[in-house]
Motif scaffolding. Structure first.
Motif, PDB file in Angstrom:
ATOM      1  N   UNK A  19      75.263  39.896  -8.557  1.00 48.49           N
ATOM      2  CA  UNK A  19      74.146  40.899  -8.556  1.00 48.49           C
ATOM      3  C   UNK A  19      74.064  41.723  -6.953  1.00 48.49           C
ATOM      4  N   UNK A  20      74.076  42.992  -7.134  1.00 47.79           N
ATOM      5  CA  UNK A  20      73.757  43.585  -5.748  1.00 47.79           C
ATOM      6  C   UNK A  20      71.918  43.579  -5.558  1.00 47.79           C
ATOM      7  N   UNK A  21      71.300  43.320  -6.702  1.00 46.94           N
ATOM      8  CA  UNK A  21      70.094  43.817  -6.710  1.00 46.94           C
ATOM      9  C   UNK A  21      69.213  42.676  -5.863  1.00 46.94           C
ATOM     10  N   UNK A  22      67.973  43.300  -5.318  1.00 48.46           N
ATOM     11  CA  UNK A  22      67.122  42.493  -4.710  1.00 48.46           C
ATOM     12  C   UNK A  22      66.544  41.624  -5.451  1.00 48.46           C
ATOM     13  N   UNK A  23      66.070  42.346  -6.513  1.00 45.15           N
ATOM     14  CA  UNK A  23      65.309  41.470  -7.697  1.00 45.15           C
ATOM     15  C   UNK A  23      66.070  41.316  -8.951  1.00 45.15           C
ATOM     16  N   UNK A  24      66.804  40.166  -8.677  1.00 43.30           N
ATOM     17  CA  UNK A  24      67.954  40.063  -9.506  1.00 43.30           C
ATOM     18  C   UNK A  24      67.545  39.693 -11.101  1.00 43.30           C
ATOM     19  N   UNK A  25      66.185  39.377 -11.319  1.00 43.85           N
ATOM     20  CA  UNK A  25      66.060  39.195 -12.754  1.00 43.85           C
ATOM     21  C   UNK A  25      65.078  40.054 -13.267  1.00 43.85           C
ATOM     22  N   UNK A  26      64.765  41.277 -12.634  1.00 46.79           N
ATOM     23  CA  UNK A  26      63.871  42.151 -13.097  1.00 46.79           C
ATOM     24  C   UNK A  26      64.152  42.803 -14.356  1.00 46.79           C
ATOM     25  N   UNK A  27      63.462  42.929 -15.199  1.00 45.28           N
ATOM     26  CA  UNK A  27      63.605  43.409 -16.471  1.00 45.28           C
ATOM     27  C   UNK A  27      62.410  44.378 -16.875  1.00 45.28           C
ATOM     28  N   UNK A  28      62.688  45.466 -17.545  1.00 41.80           N
ATOM     29  CA  UNK A  28      61.466  46.267 -17.869  1.00 41.80           C
ATOM     30  C   UNK A  28      60.833  45.775 -19.008  1.00 41.80           C
ATOM     31  N   UNK A  29      59.343  45.750 -18.989  1.00 43.90           N
ATOM     32  CA  UNK A  29      58.594  45.390 -20.124  1.00 43.90           C
ATOM     33  C   UNK A  29      57.816  46.571 -20.680  1.00 43.90           C
ATOM     34  N   UNK A  79      71.777  46.092 -16.422  1.00 47.05           N
ATOM     35  CA  UNK A  79      72.622  45.387 -15.218  1.00 47.05           C
ATOM     36  C   UNK A  79      73.886  46.280 -15.351  1.00 47.05           C
ATOM     37  N   UNK A  80      73.782  47.164 -14.588  1.00 45.22           N
ATOM     38  CA  UNK A  80      75.000  48.178 -14.432  1.00 45.22           C
ATOM     39  C   UNK A  80      76.028  47.585 -13.897  1.00 45.22           C
ATOM     40  N   UNK A  81      75.864  46.949 -12.778  1.00 44.69           N
ATOM     41  CA  UNK A  81      76.931  46.053 -12.380  1.00 44.69           C
ATOM     42  C   UNK A  81      77.752  45.217 -12.764  1.00 44.69           C
ATOM     43  N   UNK A  82      77.240  44.606 -13.872  1.00 41.68           N
ATOM     44  CA  UNK A  82      77.922  43.557 -14.911  1.00 41.68           C
ATOM     45  C   UNK A  82      78.276  44.415 -16.183  1.00 41.68           C
ATOM     46  N   UNK A  83      77.750  45.676 -16.412  1.00 45.81           N
ATOM     47  CA  UNK A  83      78.194  46.382 -17.574  1.00 45.81           C
ATOM     48  C   UNK A  83      77.167  46.369 -18.780  1.00 45.81           C
ATOM     49  N   UNK A  84      76.054  45.866 -18.776  1.00 39.67           N
ATOM     50  CA  UNK A  84      75.369  45.493 -19.800  1.00 39.67           C
ATOM     51  C   UNK A  84      73.938  46.399 -19.751  1.00 39.67           C
ATOM     52  N   UNK A 165      74.454  46.498 -25.535  1.00 43.40           N
ATOM     53  CA  UNK A 165      75.568  47.597 -25.346  1.00 43.40           C
ATOM     54  C   UNK A 165      76.118  46.975 -23.942  1.00 43.40           C
ATOM     55  N   UNK A 166      77.561  47.097 -24.185  1.00 42.76           N
ATOM     56  CA  UNK A 166      78.520  46.676 -23.077  1.00 42.76           C
ATOM     57  C   UNK A 166      79.195  47.833 -23.027  1.00 42.76           C
TER      58      UNK A 166
END
Length: 192
Positions: A19-29, A79-84, A165-166
């Protein structure tokens, strides 16, 4: 893989690992307000279990009030960097005090202090109040653990559907939709 919870966990671990993200486990609720309007915001996904997806919050926050009025909720992981992209629809149920304690103690001290110093989503009179209130709370708990506020807890989202979605460069994205059926899941592929 026909178990979407296990599949989510696998995707999440892959996303965390690279993950290049600072907030690696962020999800939209996304919750629903009393007028029926959706409201989305990002939170930190704390855990995934066979029971569902856990996030924590101030129990007096807007999102918590929405869930007390209407337990229907949607989670979106991007998770665009992982393709999901993963979408979860379900019902939110409050976690136990013991679970809240466990997640509270896993937080860093600054997060504990901020949660203790402020009433999430309530009006703030001026920006300088952020530092003042934080420092007052830090001073009050200097040299000792920060206790979990009674109004800090979390929710477990019990999924009724999960869609994966992959991403594919040719836009032929693989979409796998899982719907809860009793104690199991029914899987359906969807067109991109």
């Amino acid at each position: 893989m026909d178990n979407p919870i296990a599949k989510f966990e696998q995707c999440w671990q892959a996303a965390l690992a690279d993950s290049p993200l600072q907030q690696k486990s962020a999800i939209c609720v996304s919750t629903i307000d009393a007028q029926g309007f959706p409201a989305g915001r990002f939170v930190d996904l704390k855990a995934v279990t066979n029971d569902g997806f856990i996030f924590c919050t101030n129990l007096d926050s807007v999102k918590a009030r929405h869930l007390q009025h209407n337990a229907k909720i949607a989670l979106t992981a991007w998770w665009d960097h992982a393709g999901y992209q993963i979408r979860v629809v379900g019902l939110a149920q409050a976690i136990t005090a013991a679970e809240a304690d466990r997640f509270w103690h896993a937080r860093n001290r600054e997060a504990q202090l901020a949660s203790s110093a402020f009433n999430q989503s309530e009006p703030l009179s001026r920006e300088t109040e952020l530092t003042t209130r934080f420092n007052q709370t830090a001073d009050a708990h200097a040299g000792q653990p920060v206790p979990r506020p009674d109004n800090w807890g979390g929710f477990c989202v019990q999924p009724v559907s999960i869609e994966f979605l992959t991403f594919q460069n040719d836009r032929l994205h693989l979409r796998e939709y899982f719907a809860r059926s009793g104690d199991g899941w029914i899987k359906q592929l969807l067109q991109p």
